[in-house]
Write a protein that holds these residues in place. Structure first.
Motif, mmCIF file in Angstrom:
data_model
loop_
_atom_site.group_PDB
_atom_site.id
_atom_site.type_symbol
_atom_site.label_atom_id
_atom_site.label_comp_id
_atom_site.label_asym_id
_atom_site.label_seq_id
_atom_site.Cartn_x
_atom_site.Cartn_y
_atom_site.Cartn_z
ATOM 1 N N ASP A 9 0.853 -1.177 0.000
ATOM 2 C CA ASP A 9 0.000 0.000 0.000
ATOM 3 C C ASP A 9 0.899 1.240 0.000
ATOM 4 O OD1 ASP A 9 -1.718 2.113 0.509
ATOM 5 O OD2 ASP A 9 -2.788 1.077 2.118
ATOM 6 N N PRO A 10 0.824 2.083 -1.048
ATOM 7 C CA PRO A 10 1.688 3.266 -1.128
ATOM 8 C C PRO A 10 1.544 4.206 0.074
ATOM 9 C CG PRO A 10 0.440 2.992 -3.160
ATOM 10 C CD PRO A 10 -0.061 1.967 -2.201
ATOM 11 N N ARG A 11 0.398 4.164 0.745
ATOM 12 C CA ARG A 11 0.186 5.028 1.909
ATOM 13 C C ARG A 11 1.037 4.590 3.104
ATOM 14 N NH1 ARG A 11 -6.091 4.380 2.321
ATOM 15 N NH2 ARG A 11 -5.366 2.309 1.857
ATOM 16 N N SER A 12 1.675 3.439 3.011
ATOM 17 C CA SER A 12 2.483 2.924 4.118
ATOM 18 C C SER A 12 3.911 3.456 4.123
ATOM 19 C CB SER A 12 2.520 1.389 4.069
ATOM 20 O OG SER A 12 1.259 0.860 4.351
ATOM 21 N N ARG A 13 4.241 4.275 3.169
ATOM 22 C CA ARG A 13 5.607 4.807 3.074
ATOM 23 C C ARG A 13 6.019 5.583 4.326
ATOM 24 N NH1 ARG A 13 9.001 6.619 -1.566
ATOM 25 N NH2 ARG A 13 10.566 7.892 -0.584
ATOM 26 N N TYR A 14 5.045 6.180 4.980
ATOM 27 C CA TYR A 14 5.370 7.000 6.145
ATOM 28 C C TYR A 14 6.035 6.200 7.260
ATOM 29 C CZ TYR A 14 1.429 5.260 8.914
ATOM 30 O OH TYR A 14 0.570 4.468 9.626
ATOM 31 N N HIS A 15 5.810 4.891 7.316
ATOM 32 C CA HIS A 15 6.443 4.077 8.353
ATOM 33 C C HIS A 15 7.970 4.163 8.249
ATOM 34 C CE1 HIS A 15 2.691 2.247 9.607
ATOM 35 N NE2 HIS A 15 2.404 2.020 8.343
ATOM 36 N N VAL A 16 8.462 4.128 7.033
ATOM 37 C CA VAL A 16 9.903 4.204 6.812
ATOM 38 C C VAL A 16 10.398 5.615 7.117
ATOM 39 C CG1 VAL A 16 11.742 3.928 5.106
ATOM 40 C CG2 VAL A 16 9.832 2.326 5.139
ATOM 41 N N GLU A 17 9.610 6.628 6.775
ATOM 42 C CA GLU A 17 9.991 8.010 7.073
ATOM 43 C C GLU A 17 10.099 8.238 8.579
ATOM 44 O OE1 GLU A 17 7.322 10.668 5.052
ATOM 45 O OE2 GLU A 17 7.586 9.607 3.161
ATOM 46 N N MET A 18 9.159 7.671 9.345
ATOM 47 C CA MET A 18 9.215 7.824 10.799
ATOM 48 C C MET A 18 10.420 7.106 11.380
ATOM 49 S SD MET A 18 5.467 8.076 12.479
ATOM 50 C CE MET A 18 4.745 6.597 11.826
ATOM 51 N N LEU A 19 10.728 5.926 10.856
ATOM 52 C CA LEU A 19 11.915 5.210 11.307
ATOM 53 C C LEU A 19 13.156 6.055 11.017
ATOM 54 C CD1 LEU A 19 13.345 2.724 12.458
ATOM 55 C CD2 LEU A 19 13.292 1.747 10.142
ATOM 56 N N GLY A 20 13.176 6.709 9.862
ATOM 57 C CA GLY A 20 14.296 7.577 9.509
ATOM 58 C C GLY A 20 14.481 8.701 10.503
ATOM 59 N N GLU A 21 13.405 9.317 10.935
ATOM 60 C CA GLU A 21 13.501 10.398 11.919
ATOM 61 C C GLU A 21 13.960 9.861 13.272
ATOM 62 O OE1 GLU A 21 13.303 13.706 11.439
ATOM 63 O OE2 GLU A 21 13.188 13.150 9.340
ATOM 64 N N PHE A 22 13.600 8.633 13.592
ATOM 65 C CA PHE A 22 13.985 8.012 14.857
ATOM 66 C C PHE A 22 15.497 7.814 14.939
ATOM 67 C CE2 PHE A 22 13.815 4.031 17.643
ATOM 68 C CZ PHE A 22 13.560 4.735 18.817
ATOM 69 N N VAL A 23 16.133 7.495 13.821
ATOM 70 C CA VAL A 23 17.573 7.212 13.818
ATOM 71 C C VAL A 23 18.422 8.363 13.276
ATOM 72 C CG1 VAL A 23 17.218 4.730 13.635
ATOM 73 C CG2 VAL A 23 17.567 6.057 11.559
ATOM 74 N N PHE A 24 17.792 9.422 12.789
ATOM 75 C CA PHE A 24 18.484 10.546 12.170
ATOM 76 C C PHE A 24 19.254 11.368 13.199
ATOM 77 C CE2 PHE A 24 18.495 14.967 10.573
ATOM 78 C CZ PHE A 24 19.178 14.760 9.383
ATOM 79 N N LYS A 25 20.480 11.765 12.844
ATOM 80 C CA LYS A 25 21.298 12.650 13.667
ATOM 81 C C LYS A 25 21.411 13.979 12.932
ATOM 82 C CE LYS A 25 25.108 10.790 15.184
ATOM 83 N NZ LYS A 25 26.356 10.039 15.291
ATOM 84 N N GLU A 26 21.053 15.072 13.595
ATOM 85 C CA GLU A 26 21.128 16.394 12.969
ATOM 86 C C GLU A 26 22.540 16.728 12.529
ATOM 87 O OE1 GLU A 26 18.758 18.646 12.189
ATOM 88 O OE2 GLU A 26 17.178 17.334 12.900
ATOM 89 N N SER A 27 23.514 16.334 13.332
ATOM 90 C CA SER A 27 24.910 16.573 12.995
ATOM 91 C C SER A 27 25.749 15.447 13.593
ATOM 92 C CB SER A 27 25.379 17.929 13.537
ATOM 93 O OG SER A 27 25.366 17.916 14.950
ATOM 94 N N GLU A 28 27.003 15.409 13.225
ATOM 95 C CA GLU A 28 27.884 14.318 13.654
ATOM 96 C C GLU A 28 27.982 14.202 15.170
ATOM 97 O OE1 GLU A 28 29.754 10.971 13.347
ATOM 98 O OE2 GLU A 28 28.983 12.039 11.604
ATOM 99 N N GLY A 29 28.010 15.295 15.876
ATOM 100 C CA GLY A 29 28.170 15.247 17.322
ATOM 101 C C GLY A 29 26.883 15.084 18.104
ATOM 102 N N GLN A 30 25.759 15.177 17.436
ATOM 103 C CA GLN A 30 24.470 15.142 18.126
ATOM 104 C C GLN A 30 23.862 13.742 18.053
ATOM 105 O OE1 GLN A 30 21.919 18.256 16.843
ATOM 106 N NE2 GLN A 30 20.239 17.640 18.155
#
Length: 130
Positions: free
Chosen positions: A47-68
């Motif tokens: 279901d194309p509407r399920s793409r947001y699950h991966v986007e949320m996972l990305g925000e969960f593991v995303f680091k704004e910068s190397e030291g953060q």
């Protein structure tokens, strides 16, 4: 394991790999290990509407910068968890009944369960405005 289930798992793994490539500069060692341990529950990636699950996972593991630190690493650190204690990460979609007179109904919500080697679980909700 059924062929259909196997195909869905492969599709979810490919999506997570693409996410890791996209975030390459802003994902540390801990976050890469976390991504390798992700399992999705109640998510239909056909279901194309399920793409947001991966986007949320990305925000969960995303680091704004190397030291953060990422949000995921902050959650683990706040609970005194080190990398090798983390067995798996279960991402599951769920819905709550709206009791707030339509406030917040344009929001996707997932629960991230961080399952530890000793059987304990840390639950975190992830949300994304539509």
């Amino acid at each position: 394991m059924s062929i259909r289930l196997e195909a869905r798992l492969e599709q979810a793994q490919r999506l997570v790999q693409r996410l890791e490539q996209r975030l390459k500069m802003h994902v540390g060692h801990l976050e890469r290990q976390l991504l390798k341990k992700v399992e999705y529950v109640n998510v239909d990636f056909e279901d194309p509407r399920s793409r947001y699950h991966v986007e949320m996972l990305g925000e969960f593991v995303f680091k704004e910068s190397e030291g953060q630190p990422s949000f995921a690493s902050q959650v683990l650190e706040a609970n005194g968890v080190v990398e090798d204690q983390l067995e798996k990460v279960i991402i599951e979609s769920f819905e709550q009944e709206d009791i707030s007179l339509d406030v917040g109904t344009k929001r996707n919500v997932d629960r991230a369960l961080l399952v530890l080697a000793d059987g304990k679980t840390i639950a975190v909700t992830l949300s994304l405005d539509k």
